[in-house]
Motif scaffolding. Structure first.
Motif, PDB file in Angstrom:
ATOM      1  N   MET A   1     -11.541  -2.094   7.100  1.00  0.00           N
ATOM      2  CA  MET A   1     -10.664  -1.447   5.449  1.00  0.00           C
ATOM      3  C   MET A   1      -9.675  -1.519   5.169  1.00  0.00           C
ATOM      4  SD  MET A   1     -13.427  -1.437   3.250  1.00  0.00           S
ATOM      5  CE  MET A   1     -13.301  -0.844   1.860  1.00  0.00           C
ATOM      6  N   TYR A   2      -8.922  -1.766   4.402  1.00  0.00           N
ATOM      7  CA  TYR A   2      -7.251  -1.465   4.818  1.00  0.00           C
ATOM      8  C   TYR A   2      -6.915  -0.417   3.772  1.00  0.00           C
ATOM      9  CZ  TYR A   2      -2.722  -3.853   3.337  1.00  0.00           C
ATOM     10  OH  TYR A   2      -1.399  -4.540   2.983  1.00  0.00           O
ATOM     11  N   GLU A   3      -5.410   0.012   5.084  1.00  0.00           N
ATOM     12  CA  GLU A   3      -5.084   1.368   3.951  1.00  0.00           C
ATOM     13  C   GLU A   3      -3.282   1.060   4.683  1.00  0.00           C
ATOM     14  OE1 GLU A   3      -6.510   5.492   3.165  1.00  0.00           O
ATOM     15  OE2 GLU A   3      -4.900   5.484   4.360  1.00  0.00           O
ATOM     16  N   LYS A   4      -2.515   1.000   3.667  1.00  0.00           N
ATOM     17  CA  LYS A   4      -0.951   0.681   3.992  1.00  0.00           C
ATOM     18  C   LYS A   4      -0.606   2.008   3.434  1.00  0.00           C
ATOM     19  CE  LYS A   4       1.141  -2.678   2.976  1.00  0.00           C
ATOM     20  NZ  LYS A   4       1.657  -4.094   3.020  1.00  0.00           N
ATOM     21  N   LYS A   5       0.424   2.649   4.170  1.00  0.00           N
ATOM     22  CA  LYS A   5       1.340   3.604   3.636  1.00  0.00           C
ATOM     23  C   LYS A   5       2.921   3.832   3.421  1.00  0.00           C
ATOM     24  CE  LYS A   5      -1.173   8.062   4.502  1.00  0.00           C
ATOM     25  NZ  LYS A   5      -2.145   9.190   4.628  1.00  0.00           N
ATOM     26  N   GLN A   6       3.614   3.135   2.854  1.00  0.00           N
ATOM     27  CA  GLN A   6       5.004   2.560   2.769  1.00  0.00           C
ATOM     28  C   GLN A   6       5.399   3.711   1.409  1.00  0.00           C
ATOM     29  OE1 GLN A   6       4.477  -1.345   2.198  1.00  0.00           O
ATOM     30  NE2 GLN A   6       6.384  -1.394   1.192  1.00  0.00           N
ATOM     31  N   TYR A   7       7.791   3.473   1.476  1.00  0.00           N
ATOM     32  CA  TYR A   7       8.022   4.225   0.034  1.00  0.00           C
ATOM     33  C   TYR A   7       8.286   2.573  -0.740  1.00  0.00           C
ATOM     34  CZ  TYR A   7       8.486   8.294   2.419  1.00  0.00           C
ATOM     35  OH  TYR A   7       7.714   9.539   2.687  1.00  0.00           O
ATOM     36  N   VAL A   8       8.345   3.069  -1.783  1.00  0.00           N
ATOM     37  CA  VAL A   8       9.112   1.716  -3.052  1.00  0.00           C
ATOM     38  C   VAL A   8       9.900   2.787  -3.547  1.00  0.00           C
ATOM     39  CG1 VAL A   8       6.673   1.390  -3.775  1.00  0.00           C
ATOM     40  CG2 VAL A   8       7.237   3.051  -4.160  1.00  0.00           C
ATOM     41  N   PHE A   9      10.905   2.418  -4.570  1.00  0.00           N
ATOM     42  CA  PHE A   9      12.226   3.540  -4.747  1.00  0.00           C
ATOM     43  C   PHE A   9      11.896   2.592  -6.392  1.00  0.00           C
ATOM     44  CE2 PHE A   9      13.177   2.322  -0.301  1.00  0.00           C
ATOM     45  CZ  PHE A   9      14.281   3.639   0.019  1.00  0.00           C
ATOM     46  N   ASP A  10      12.490   4.340  -6.608  1.00  0.00           N
ATOM     47  CA  ASP A  10      12.561   4.706  -8.466  1.00  0.00           C
ATOM     48  C   ASP A  10      13.770   4.790  -8.608  1.00  0.00           C
ATOM     49  OD1 ASP A  10      12.433   5.308 -10.761  1.00  0.00           O
ATOM     50  OD2 ASP A  10      11.646   7.371 -10.372  1.00  0.00           O
TER      51      ASP A  10
ATOM     52  N   PRO B   1      13.304   7.540  -2.856  1.00  0.00           N
ATOM     53  CA  PRO B   1      12.277   6.836  -2.176  1.00  0.00           C
ATOM     54  C   PRO B   1      10.889   7.487  -3.402  1.00  0.00           C
ATOM     55  CG  PRO B   1      13.514   7.288  -0.780  1.00  0.00           C
ATOM     56  CD  PRO B   1      14.400   7.810  -2.101  1.00  0.00           C
ATOM     57  N   VAL B   2      10.345   7.063  -3.453  1.00  0.00           N
ATOM     58  CA  VAL B   2       8.595   7.568  -3.838  1.00  0.00           C
ATOM     59  C   VAL B   2       7.522   7.031  -3.376  1.00  0.00           C
ATOM     60  CG1 VAL B   2       6.880   7.463  -5.187  1.00  0.00           C
ATOM     61  CG2 VAL B   2       9.327   7.484  -6.104  1.00  0.00           C
ATOM     62  N   ALA B   3       6.646   8.191  -2.497  1.00  0.00           N
ATOM     63  CA  ALA B   3       5.106   7.338  -1.236  1.00  0.00           C
ATOM     64  C   ALA B   3       4.136   6.563  -2.535  1.00  0.00           C
ATOM     65  CB  ALA B   3       4.903   8.838  -0.723  1.00  0.00           C
ATOM     66  N   ALA B   4       4.046   5.817  -1.333  1.00  0.00           N
ATOM     67  CA  ALA B   4       2.987   4.496  -2.297  1.00  0.00           C
ATOM     68  C   ALA B   4       1.558   4.582  -0.911  1.00  0.00           C
ATOM     69  CB  ALA B   4       3.092   3.256  -2.745  1.00  0.00           C
ATOM     70  N   VAL B   5       0.410   4.527  -1.684  1.00  0.00           N
ATOM     71  CA  VAL B   5      -0.186   4.444  -0.421  1.00  0.00           C
ATOM     72  C   VAL B   5      -1.523   3.162  -0.977  1.00  0.00           C
ATOM     73  CG1 VAL B   5      -2.474   4.711   0.464  1.00  0.00           C
ATOM     74  CG2 VAL B   5      -0.900   5.958   0.124  1.00  0.00           C
ATOM     75  N   VAL B   6      -0.989   1.099  -0.393  1.00  0.00           N
ATOM     76  CA  VAL B   6      -2.140   0.409  -1.058  1.00  0.00           C
ATOM     77  C   VAL B   6      -2.938   1.127  -0.283  1.00  0.00           C
ATOM     78  CG1 VAL B   6      -2.165  -1.740  -0.894  1.00  0.00           C
ATOM     79  CG2 VAL B   6       0.165  -1.267  -1.297  1.00  0.00           C
ATOM     80  N   ARG B   7      -4.573   0.593  -0.827  1.00  0.00           N
ATOM     81  CA  ARG B   7      -6.313   0.841   0.024  1.00  0.00           C
ATOM     82  C   ARG B   7      -7.141   0.041  -1.134  1.00  0.00           C
ATOM     83  NH1 ARG B   7      -8.614   3.768  -3.682  1.00  0.00           N
ATOM     84  NH2 ARG B   7      -8.308   5.160  -4.243  1.00  0.00           N
TER      85      ARG B   7
ATOM     86  N   ILE C   1      -8.025  -4.517  -4.081  1.00  0.00           N
ATOM     87  CA  ILE C   1      -7.494  -3.656  -3.899  1.00  0.00           C
ATOM     88  C   ILE C   1      -6.448  -2.953  -4.564  1.00  0.00           C
ATOM     89  CG2 ILE C   1      -4.878  -2.739  -2.211  1.00  0.00           C
ATOM     90  CD1 ILE C   1      -6.139  -6.435  -0.694  1.00  0.00           C
ATOM     91  N   CYS C   2      -6.112  -1.567  -4.365  1.00  0.00           N
ATOM     92  CA  CYS C   2      -5.312  -0.789  -5.840  1.00  0.00           C
ATOM     93  C   CYS C   2      -3.750  -0.153  -4.656  1.00  0.00           C
ATOM     94  CB  CYS C   2      -6.192   0.747  -6.114  1.00  0.00           C
ATOM     95  SG  CYS C   2      -6.607   1.422  -5.163  1.00  0.00           S
ATOM     96  N   VAL C   3      -3.254   0.613  -5.524  1.00  0.00           N
ATOM     97  CA  VAL C   3      -1.918   1.287  -4.966  1.00  0.00           C
ATOM     98  C   VAL C   3      -2.299   2.440  -6.148  1.00  0.00           C
ATOM     99  CG1 VAL C   3      -0.443  -0.140  -6.688  1.00  0.00           C
ATOM    100  CG2 VAL C   3       0.694   0.915  -5.119  1.00  0.00           C
ATOM    101  N   GLU C   4      -1.481   3.673  -4.797  1.00  0.00           N
ATOM    102  CA  GLU C   4      -1.316   4.753  -5.781  1.00  0.00           C
ATOM    103  C   GLU C   4       0.016   5.554  -5.178  1.00  0.00           C
ATOM    104  OE1 GLU C   4      -3.778   7.794  -3.038  1.00  0.00           O
ATOM    105  OE2 GLU C   4      -5.420   6.946  -4.240  1.00  0.00           O
ATOM    106  N   ILE C   5       0.347   5.568  -6.280  1.00  0.00           N
ATOM    107  CA  ILE C   5       1.370   7.091  -5.824  1.00  0.00           C
ATOM    108  C   ILE C   5       1.683   8.184  -6.891  1.00  0.00           C
ATOM    109  CG2 ILE C   5       3.886   7.378  -7.936  1.00  0.00           C
ATOM    110  CD1 ILE C   5       3.759   4.502  -5.992  1.00  0.00           C
ATOM    111  N   ASP C   6       1.825   9.107  -5.854  1.00  0.00           N
ATOM    112  CA  ASP C   6       1.812  10.305  -5.734  1.00  0.00           C
ATOM    113  C   ASP C   6       0.092  10.715  -5.793  1.00  0.00           C
ATOM    114  OD1 ASP C   6       4.368  11.258  -4.877  1.00  0.00           O
ATOM    115  OD2 ASP C   6       5.641  10.926  -7.240  1.00  0.00           O
TER     116      ASP C   6
END
Length: 221
Positions: free
Chosen positions: A1-10, A14-20, A65-70
């Motif tokens: 399965m897939y999970e990736k944590k990184q930052y995007v920018f507002d 920097p804002v934490a994002a999780v793609v899973r 696949i989805c993405v979470e912000i906070d």
């Protein structure tokens, strides 16, 4: 399965994002995101329902696949595996995706076909669509597939349909003379045009047209 944590920018923050991968517990929010992302005149019957989502996670969870912000679900992308003959590119979204139910998923297919992508409107400034598309590119490389493929809506076309053919509209977008919310986004994601497809989806804004676009695996596949 897939999970990736990184930052995007507002802006500059920097804002934490999780793609899973998404699962059954995400279904209510995924449906709510569809409703927010595709308001009328987009046909409401094309929003996800629980039966379709259940098929996604059962038949090809790698493409769900989805993405979470906070901790809040902010968007999703869905794909299936299929075969594609570049000599015969015309098809409808319904044919390619089994009307979104992906019961035609081919486990040995070499083309990763994008069924849908949507981002909650309040998160669209964070470029989350790029993260979701990147996840499909990574899956394509990981599994040795040939390409990512999908039909891009042309929601700006209805403003020009009385003076431009669909092909002329696409050419103007590619030349930078016009901007289209979907086609321009897909170009920024690295997708390249294959062909204009008529009668792809019941979509008044696009006049039924879509631009078939691909991302080829740079390592072959």
């Amino acid at each position: 399965m897939y999970e990736k944590k990184q930052y995007v920018f507002d802006g500059e923050k920097p804002v934490a994002a999780v793609v899973r991968n998404y699962s059954r517990t995400d279904f209510p929010e995924l449906i709510a995101i569809q409703q927010e992302s595709f308001p009328p005149p987009f046909p409401s019957e094309l929003w996800w329902n629980e039966g379709q989502l259940a098929n996604h996670v059962a038949l090809y969870p790698e493409g769900a696949i989805c993405v979470e912000i906070d901790g809040e679900l902010a968007g999703s992308i869905t794909a299936l595996l299929t075969d594609f003959d570049p000599a015969h590119p015309e098809h409808t979204w319904e044919e390619a995706t089994d009307n979104g139910s992906i019961r035609n998923h081919k486990p040995d297919g070499k083309t990763l076909y994008v069924v849908d992508i949507c981002i909650r409107p309040k998160f669209r400034s964070l470029k989350l669509g790029h993260l979701l598309m990147q996840a499909l590119y990574e899956r394509t490389v990981q599994d040795g597939l040939e390409r990512v493929l999908g039909g891009g809506r042309m929601p700006g076309y209805h403003r020009y349909a009385d003076k431009l053919t669909a092909e002329q509209y696409v050419e103007s977008v590619i030349e930078g003379k016009l901007k289209d919310p979907v086609i321009s986004f897909l170009l920024r994601c690295g997708r390249t045009p294959v062909s204009v497809v008529p009668n792809y989806l019941e979509d008044e804004e696009s006049k039924g047209y879509a631009l078939l676009m691909e991302w080829k695996n740079p390592f072959g596949g």
